[in-house]
Design a protein around this motif. Structure first.
Motif, PDB file in Angstrom:
ATOM      1  N   GLY A   6     -35.375  63.122  21.353  1.00 38.52           N
ATOM      2  CA  GLY A   6     -34.736  62.030  22.069  1.00 38.52           C
ATOM      3  C   GLY A   6     -33.484  61.452  21.450  1.00 38.52           C
ATOM      4  O   GLY A   6     -32.915  60.509  22.001  1.00 38.52           O
ATOM      5  N   ALA A   7     -33.005  62.000  20.334  1.00 43.04           N
ATOM      6  CA  ALA A   7     -31.793  61.449  19.732  1.00 43.04           C
ATOM      7  C   ALA A   7     -30.599  61.437  20.690  1.00 43.04           C
ATOM      8  O   ALA A   7     -29.871  60.441  20.768  1.00 43.04           O
ATOM      9  N   PRO A   8     -30.351  62.510  21.471  1.00 43.50           N
ATOM     10  CA  PRO A   8     -29.216  62.478  22.408  1.00 43.50           C
ATOM     11  C   PRO A   8     -29.346  61.426  23.497  1.00 43.50           C
ATOM     12  O   PRO A   8     -28.332  60.973  24.042  1.00 43.50           O
ATOM     13  N   VAL A   9     -30.584  61.036  23.831  1.00 46.41           N
ATOM     14  CA  VAL A   9     -30.779  60.037  24.891  1.00 46.41           C
ATOM     15  C   VAL A   9     -30.068  58.743  24.553  1.00 46.41           C
ATOM     16  O   VAL A   9     -29.515  58.067  25.430  1.00 46.41           O
ATOM     17  N   LEU A  10     -30.044  58.392  23.268  1.00 47.36           N
ATOM     18  CA  LEU A  10     -29.346  57.184  22.844  1.00 47.36           C
ATOM     19  C   LEU A  10     -27.901  57.463  22.448  1.00 47.36           C
ATOM     20  O   LEU A  10     -26.992  56.725  22.812  1.00 47.36           O
ATOM     21  N   ALA A  11     -27.687  58.532  21.705  1.00 47.88           N
ATOM     22  CA  ALA A  11     -26.361  58.777  21.133  1.00 47.88           C
ATOM     23  C   ALA A  11     -25.338  59.238  22.163  1.00 47.88           C
ATOM     24  O   ALA A  11     -24.183  58.803  22.139  1.00 47.88           O
ATOM     25  N   VAL A  12     -25.718  60.134  23.070  1.00 46.96           N
ATOM     26  CA  VAL A  12     -24.762  60.684  24.035  1.00 46.96           C
ATOM     27  C   VAL A  12     -24.171  59.602  24.949  1.00 46.96           C
ATOM     28  O   VAL A  12     -22.950  59.551  25.134  1.00 46.96           O
ATOM     29  N   PRO A  13     -24.979  58.708  25.545  1.00 44.33           N
ATOM     30  CA  PRO A  13     -24.368  57.667  26.389  1.00 44.33           C
ATOM     31  C   PRO A  13     -23.372  56.784  25.639  1.00 44.33           C
ATOM     32  O   PRO A  13     -22.331  56.412  26.193  1.00 44.33           O
TER      33      PRO A  13
END
Length: 245
Positions: free
Chosen positions: A25-32
């Motif tokens: 789930g790291a991209p769920v927070l970082a990408v936006p």
């Protein structure tokens, strides 16, 4: 500019907290957040590097808890096919459309988590659905940098033990990241500078993962989950406003 980079650092660290807590789930927070201050292409390119390295490590660490090969590699291989399709979309679709797509993807993830928190999918049914589900998740990952509404929700619905979940999702993310990097280079989305940014992103990501693991052991999972969902909703709303400006 310093403030923006500090916020990005914090966003990646929070992604590390989430990854340390649930194994993904790291991209769920970082990408936006990256997409908010820069663009979706840069966000995807920067996060693909830490996504690959962190999931290689996790996959190896939890390798004894992996689901059967037919499921694990079917999920990862179909995700690899999907991510190639999604990367083509990333290279050809306008930035505003991608911003809205990322926001919609995040809202979809939130809605499903709230609407069906106790839904259970049997292993037999999941095995039948693994190839189409993996492909859709890969397309989302390639086009928006976020596959959680499909990939994480799919495995969560099976109510796996934490170790099996982490082992299986890590193989999925490691394979699709490995396939995505050369395609991003081909389209000029991945550059030496962005690759370096991705390596630097490992610092807050890996630094925060042990903290997330500690929190997961001491904080009720429902509380931690709700905090993350609220934060995601705020980010997604901001992305839509940016896309419509």
């Amino acid at each position: 500019m310093i403030g923006e980079f500090a916020l990005i650092f914090v966003a990646i660290a929070m992604g590390g907290l989430l990854k340390g807590a649930i194994g993904a789930g790291a991209p769920v927070l970082a990408v936006p957040v990256l997409a908010l201050f820069f663009d979706v292409q840069l966000a995807v390119a920067v996060m693909v590097v830490p996504n690959l390295l962190s999931n290689l490590w996790q996959g190896w660490f939890y390798r004894r808890d992996m689901l059967p090969n037919a499921f694990t590699w079917g999920f990862a291989t179909s995700g690899g096919i999907g991510v190639l399709i999604g990367t083509v979309i990333l290279a050809s679709v306008p930035a505003q459309v991608l911003l809205i797509a990322v926001a919609a993807t995040v809202f979809g993830y939130i809605a499903f988590r709230l609407a069906r928190p106790d839904w259970v999918l049997s292993y037999t049914a999941a095995l039948r659905a693994v190839w189409p589900t993996g492909t859709v998740a890969g397309v989302l990952q390639g086009a928006t940098g976020i596959s959680a509404p499909v990939s994480i929700t799919f495995l969560n619905s099976m109510k796996l033990k934490r170790e099996s979940f982490i082992a299986t999702i890590s193989v999925f993310f490691a394979l699709i990241s490995a396939l995505q990097i050369p395609v991003l280079w081909w389209y000029g989305i991945m550059t030496p500078q962005r690759f370096l940014y991705g390596l630097l992103a490992m610092i807050p990501l890996f630094g925060a993962m042990p903290v997330g693991n500690f929190i997961a052991r001491h904080l009720p999972p429902r509380v931690f989950d709700r905090v993350i969902l609220v934060l995601l909703a705020l980010i997604a709303v901001r992305m839509i406003f940016k896309a419509l400006q």
